[in-house]
Design a protein around this motif. Sequence first.
Motif, PDB file in Angstrom:
ATOM      1  N   THR A 124      31.668  37.031  54.560  1.00 29.09           N
ATOM      2  CA  THR A 124      33.091  36.694  54.638  1.00 29.09           C
ATOM      3  C   THR A 124      33.620  36.641  56.072  1.00 29.09           C
ATOM      4  N   SER A 125      32.771  36.915  57.038  1.00 26.76           N
ATOM      5  CA  SER A 125      33.258  37.061  58.414  1.00 26.76           C
ATOM      6  C   SER A 125      33.867  35.774  58.969  1.00 26.76           C
ATOM      7  N   ARG A 126      33.278  34.620  58.697  1.00 29.70           N
ATOM      8  CA  ARG A 126      33.828  33.369  59.231  1.00 29.70           C
ATOM      9  C   ARG A 126      35.232  33.104  58.681  1.00 29.70           C
ATOM     10  N   GLY A 165      42.215  41.027  49.826  1.00 30.71           N
ATOM     11  CA  GLY A 165      40.788  41.258  49.699  1.00 30.71           C
ATOM     12  C   GLY A 165      40.027  39.973  49.949  1.00 30.71           C
ATOM     13  N   VAL A 166      38.806  40.119  50.481  1.00 32.16           N
ATOM     14  CA  VAL A 166      37.938  38.968  50.697  1.00 32.16           C
ATOM     15  C   VAL A 166      36.548  39.279  50.148  1.00 32.16           C
ATOM     16  N   ALA A 167      35.957  38.271  49.532  1.00 32.27           N
ATOM     17  CA  ALA A 167      34.622  38.426  48.959  1.00 32.27           C
ATOM     18  C   ALA A 167      33.903  37.088  49.000  1.00 32.27           C
ATOM     19  N   SER A 168      32.595  37.159  49.027  1.00 29.14           N
ATOM     20  CA  SER A 168      31.796  35.947  48.939  1.00 29.14           C
ATOM     21  C   SER A 168      31.554  35.628  47.468  1.00 29.14           C
ATOM     22  N   SER A 169      31.738  34.378  47.115  1.00 29.14           N
ATOM     23  CA  SER A 169      31.512  33.976  45.722  1.00 29.14           C
ATOM     24  C   SER A 169      30.050  34.151  45.320  1.00 29.14           C
ATOM     25  N   TYR A 216      31.467  41.704  40.088  1.00 32.42           N
ATOM     26  CA  TYR A 216      31.409  42.849  41.010  1.00 32.42           C
ATOM     27  C   TYR A 216      32.740  43.031  41.734  1.00 32.42           C
ATOM     28  N   TYR A 217      33.191  42.000  42.439  1.00 38.77           N
ATOM     29  CA  TYR A 217      34.295  42.214  43.376  1.00 38.77           C
ATOM     30  C   TYR A 217      35.681  42.224  42.742  1.00 38.77           C
ATOM     31  N   PHE A 220      40.332  36.636  48.034  1.00 42.37           N
ATOM     32  CA  PHE A 220      40.074  35.294  48.543  1.00 42.37           C
ATOM     33  C   PHE A 220      38.568  35.121  48.717  1.00 42.37           C
ATOM     34  N   THR A 221      38.079  33.947  48.418  1.00 39.77           N
ATOM     35  CA  THR A 221      36.674  33.618  48.654  1.00 39.77           C
ATOM     36  C   THR A 221      36.624  32.333  49.468  1.00 39.77           C
ATOM     37  N   ASP A 222      35.671  32.249  50.327  1.00 37.70           N
ATOM     38  CA  ASP A 222      35.412  31.063  51.153  1.00 37.70           C
ATOM     39  C   ASP A 222      36.507  30.782  52.182  1.00 37.70           C
ATOM     40  N   ARG A 223      37.761  30.657  51.780  1.00 32.20           N
ATOM     41  CA  ARG A 223      38.883  30.411  52.704  1.00 32.20           C
ATOM     42  C   ARG A 223      40.048  31.307  52.339  1.00 32.20           C
ATOM     43  N   ILE A 224      40.799  31.699  53.350  1.00 37.16           N
ATOM     44  CA  ILE A 224      42.013  32.485  53.123  1.00 37.16           C
ATOM     45  C   ILE A 224      43.195  31.568  53.395  1.00 37.16           C
ATOM     46  N   GLU A 225      43.967  31.315  52.366  1.00 38.81           N
ATOM     47  CA  GLU A 225      45.138  30.442  52.478  1.00 38.81           C
ATOM     48  C   GLU A 225      46.376  31.216  52.053  1.00 38.81           C
ATOM     49  N   ILE A 226      47.252  31.477  53.016  1.00 43.40           N
ATOM     50  CA  ILE A 226      48.528  32.136  52.745  1.00 43.40           C
ATOM     51  C   ILE A 226      49.606  31.276  53.391  1.00 43.40           C
TER      52      ILE A 226
END
Length: 189
Positions: A66-68, A7-11, A17-18, A42-48
């Motif tokens: 979250t698109s960027r 999942g991705v969300a903006s902080s 909410y998220y 994940f917020t701001d950056r996705i690190e896996i």
Amino acid sequence: MRIALLGVASSLHGEEYYIPLYSKLIEGLSNTVNLKIYDKPFTDRIEIEDYRVYDAFIIVFLTGGTSRAVYDFITKRLKPVVLMASGEHNALASALSVKSRLMQEGVKHLLLTYSGVDDFKHKINLINRALDIAGKLDNLRILEINEEGVLSEDALNYVKSIGGVVEPMSFFEILDRAENIEYDEALYI
């Protein structure tokens, strides 16, 4: 085929909410075969770190903004991705932005919308089944028997679109092999 769901969300939208939303969406999916679920959005950056072990990703947009982060994550890995979003909190707008950019880059992707938890879980199960079948087809070996012993246009299209291996053989080669096989050898076929 191994699939990662995240999942991705903006902080900016607030955890209150998220986080509960994502928890509801993924609840009960942990037993899904071949699906690794990242339990915190994940917020701001996705690190896996171990992303190479996955054949595809399912990215759930919980909010806009979250698109960027998603685009950067996908284009650095170039693996097929399923984008999923509802129409709430600008999630769909972010998913559409990523879809547009992925189309320009030629990255394999699919955008699905969902309305509610049950619809989300239903679609996740369908995606998992479809990707599992695709993985099996990609590893399939097929023997095409025809007069010439060359790959047909249909076989070339199959390999190009699905993958796998198609090996050609002529009718005469099949007959020749059958006539020249030893009895002991035939028992092991």
